[in-house]
Design a protein around this motif. Structure first.
Motif, mmCIF file in Angstrom:
data_model
loop_
_atom_site.group_PDB
_atom_site.id
_atom_site.type_symbol
_atom_site.label_atom_id
_atom_site.label_comp_id
_atom_site.label_asym_id
_atom_site.label_seq_id
_atom_site.Cartn_x
_atom_site.Cartn_y
_atom_site.Cartn_z
ATOM 1 N N GLU A 196 -10.721 56.541 103.758
ATOM 2 C CA GLU A 196 -12.062 55.989 103.976
ATOM 3 C C GLU A 196 -13.036 56.426 102.885
ATOM 4 O OE1 GLU A 196 -10.735 58.038 106.594
ATOM 5 O OE2 GLU A 196 -9.698 56.311 107.444
ATOM 6 N N ASP A 197 -12.739 57.523 102.205
ATOM 7 C CA ASP A 197 -13.625 58.057 101.170
ATOM 8 C C ASP A 197 -13.293 57.532 99.783
ATOM 9 O OD1 ASP A 197 -15.055 59.608 102.979
ATOM 10 O OD2 ASP A 197 -13.636 61.263 102.828
ATOM 11 N N ARG A 198 -12.313 56.691 99.685
ATOM 12 C CA ARG A 198 -11.845 56.210 98.386
ATOM 13 C C ARG A 198 -12.946 55.499 97.593
ATOM 14 N NH1 ARG A 198 -6.943 56.098 96.371
ATOM 15 N NH2 ARG A 198 -6.390 54.508 94.865
ATOM 16 N N GLY A 199 -13.690 54.629 98.226
ATOM 17 C CA GLY A 199 -14.742 53.897 97.536
ATOM 18 C C GLY A 199 -15.867 54.797 97.064
ATOM 19 N N ILE A 200 -16.179 55.807 97.847
ATOM 20 C CA ILE A 200 -17.251 56.736 97.484
ATOM 21 C C ILE A 200 -16.838 57.580 96.276
ATOM 22 C CG2 ILE A 200 -18.547 58.746 98.278
ATOM 23 C CD1 ILE A 200 -18.335 57.553 101.102
ATOM 24 N N VAL A 201 -15.613 58.056 96.286
ATOM 25 C CA VAL A 201 -15.152 58.918 95.200
ATOM 26 C C VAL A 201 -15.002 58.131 93.902
ATOM 27 C CG1 VAL A 201 -13.246 60.348 94.386
ATOM 28 C CG2 VAL A 201 -14.062 60.584 96.717
ATOM 29 N N PHE A 202 -14.464 56.935 93.983
ATOM 30 C CA PHE A 202 -14.286 56.157 92.759
ATOM 31 C C PHE A 202 -15.606 55.604 92.245
ATOM 32 C CE2 PHE A 202 -9.898 56.413 93.872
ATOM 33 C CZ PHE A 202 -9.267 56.450 92.650
ATOM 34 N N GLY A 203 -16.481 55.178 93.135
ATOM 35 C CA GLY A 203 -17.770 54.667 92.697
ATOM 36 C C GLY A 203 -17.644 53.285 92.083
ATOM 37 N N LYS A 204 -18.758 52.741 91.702
ATOM 38 C CA LYS A 204 -18.794 51.394 91.136
ATOM 39 C C LYS A 204 -18.125 51.397 89.759
ATOM 40 C CE LYS A 204 -21.893 47.558 90.463
ATOM 41 N NZ LYS A 204 -23.264 47.098 90.594
ATOM 42 N N GLY A 205 -17.055 50.653 89.659
ATOM 43 C CA GLY A 205 -16.331 50.572 88.397
ATOM 44 C C GLY A 205 -15.613 51.853 88.008
ATOM 45 N N GLY A 206 -15.430 52.780 88.953
ATOM 46 C CA GLY A 206 -14.748 54.031 88.661
ATOM 47 C C GLY A 206 -15.619 55.052 87.962
ATOM 48 N N ARG A 207 -16.920 54.843 87.985
ATOM 49 C CA ARG A 207 -17.817 55.737 87.242
ATOM 50 C C ARG A 207 -17.873 57.139 87.821
ATOM 51 N NH1 ARG A 207 -22.614 51.373 86.561
ATOM 52 N NH2 ARG A 207 -21.568 50.108 84.992
ATOM 53 N N THR A 208 -17.851 57.269 89.137
ATOM 54 C CA THR A 208 -17.964 58.592 89.751
ATOM 55 C C THR A 208 -16.729 59.433 89.455
ATOM 56 O OG1 THR A 208 -19.285 57.630 91.519
ATOM 57 C CG2 THR A 208 -18.395 59.809 91.907
ATOM 58 N N VAL A 209 -15.551 58.869 89.633
ATOM 59 C CA VAL A 209 -14.332 59.634 89.375
ATOM 60 C C VAL A 209 -14.205 59.934 87.881
ATOM 61 C CG1 VAL A 209 -12.664 57.738 89.087
ATOM 62 C CG2 VAL A 209 -11.939 59.890 90.091
ATOM 63 N N GLN A 210 -14.686 59.068 87.038
ATOM 64 C CA GLN A 210 -14.644 59.330 85.598
ATOM 65 C C GLN A 210 -15.587 60.475 85.232
ATOM 66 O OE1 GLN A 210 -12.447 58.099 83.458
ATOM 67 N NE2 GLN A 210 -13.275 59.501 81.943
ATOM 68 N N ALA A 211 -16.741 60.548 85.879
ATOM 69 C CA ALA A 211 -17.670 61.649 85.628
ATOM 70 C C ALA A 211 -17.066 62.979 86.081
ATOM 71 C CB ALA A 211 -18.992 61.393 86.342
#
Length: 115
Positions: free
Chosen positions: A43-58
């Motif tokens: 359920e947390d996958r979208g939050i962690v990845f963020g829009k376009g993968g920006r959060t996980v990349q940061a």
């Protein structure tokens, strides 16, 4: 050696709806190469990845910068403990590459021209 476990907990736990499901695994080699694998609730996958993968990349950038400062190489991976759970049961998987599910949209009614 940096405390990667504390760093990742500091970066990820505030984002998660289910912080108790966070798992961080480490694997290291003799040549200062470290693999960091992170798993969390689907359920947390979208939050962690963020829009376009920006959060996980940061997050990946912060972990890699910390490792570089310590003279190490790090590979940061998101591990999915349940790879087949995130698919909706009511939606069939596409059968071919170009075959996407279609959405039925009602066409707007044409209005008459007022003169």
């Amino acid at each position: 050696m940096p405390d990667y476990n504390a760093l990742i907990n500091f970066l990820l736990k505030p984002l998660l709806r289910h912080p108790d499901a966070l798992r961080v695994d480490f694997e290291s080699s003799k040549s200062d190469r470290i693999w960091v694998r992170v798993a969390f609730a689907p359920e947390d996958r979208g939050i962690v990845f963020g829009k376009g993968g920006r959060t996980v990349q940061a997050i990946r950038t912060v972990v890699m910068a910390t490792a570089q400062e310590a003279g190490q190489n790090v590979r940061f991976e998101v591990f999915d403990p349940t790879p087949n759970v995130d698919r909706d049961e009511h939606q069939a998987p596409p059968t071919e590459i170009g075959d996407r599910p279609r959405i039925q949209v009602e066409k707007p009614k044409r209005r008459g021209v007022i003169q």
